[in-house]
Design a protein around this motif. Structure first.
Motif, PDB file in Angstrom:
ATOM      1  N   MET A   1       0.839  -1.184   0.000  1.00 44.15           N
ATOM      2  CA  MET A   1       0.000   0.000   0.000  1.00 44.15           C
ATOM      3  C   MET A   1       0.881   1.242   0.000  1.00 44.15           C
TER       4      MET A   1
ATOM      5  N   HIS B   1       0.429   6.551   3.529  1.00 47.53           N
ATOM      6  CA  HIS B   1      -0.876   7.147   3.827  1.00 47.53           C
ATOM      7  C   HIS B   1      -0.913   8.653   3.581  1.00 47.53           C
TER       8      HIS B   1
ATOM      9  N   PHE C   1      -6.853   5.420  -5.886  1.00 46.14           N
ATOM     10  CA  PHE C   1      -7.074   4.673  -4.656  1.00 46.14           C
ATOM     11  C   PHE C   1      -8.557   4.445  -4.396  1.00 46.14           C
TER      12      PHE C   1
ATOM     13  N   GLU D   1      -8.913   2.263   0.863  1.00 49.93           N
ATOM     14  CA  GLU D   1      -7.542   2.768   1.037  1.00 49.93           C
ATOM     15  C   GLU D   1      -7.550   4.179   1.619  1.00 49.93           C
TER      16      GLU D   1
ATOM     17  N   GLN E   1      -8.266   3.783   5.303  1.00 43.31           N
ATOM     18  CA  GLN E   1      -7.076   3.285   5.997  1.00 43.31           C
ATOM     19  C   GLN E   1      -6.035   4.388   6.154  1.00 43.31           C
TER      20      GLN E   1
END
Length: 94
Positions: free
Chosen positions: A1, A4, A24, A28, A31
Motif C-alpha cells: 500500500m 498514507h 485509490f 484505502e 485506511q
C-alpha cells in the motif's frame, strides 16, 4: 500500500480538481485517514510524555542545584550537615 500521506495528498488534489484520476479505493482512503489519526495521536501522546519528563527533570535539576550549594557550605557538625541535606531532599529548605 502507498504511504498514507501520499494517498491523502492525492485525494485532496483530486477533490480540488487538480488531478483527473484518483487511483485509490475508498477503503484505502479510510485506511490512510486511520493511519494519519493514529500518527497524530501518537505524536500528541509523545509530546505530553516529553513535557511531563521535562518537568520532572527540571525539578530534579533544581534539587541537585540545592544539594550542590549545600555541600559547598560550611557546617559545624556532621549532624547539622545531615539535617540540612534531609531538609533539602524533603523540600523544606529553600
Amino acid at each position: 500500500m502507498a504511504d498514507h500521506l501520499e494517498i491523502l495528498r492525492q485525494f485532496n488534489a483530486w477533490r480540488r480538481d487538480q488531478i483527473d484520476l484518483y487511483p485509490f479505493t475508498p477503503t484505502e482512503i479510510g485506511q490512510a485517514i486511520d493511519a494519519a489519526i493514529a500518527e497524530c495521536e501518537d505524536r500528541r501522546r509523545t509530546e505530553r510524555n516529553r513535557d511531563m519528563w521535562k518537568g520532572q527533570c527540571d525539578r530534579q535539576a533544581a534539587k541537585l542545584e540545592q544539594l550542590t550549594q549545600l555541600v559547598t557550605g560550611d557546617f559545624e557538625t556532621k549532624e547539622a550537615f545531615i539535617a540540612r541535606v534531609r531538609a533539602v531532599l524533603s523540600g523544606e529548605a529553600a
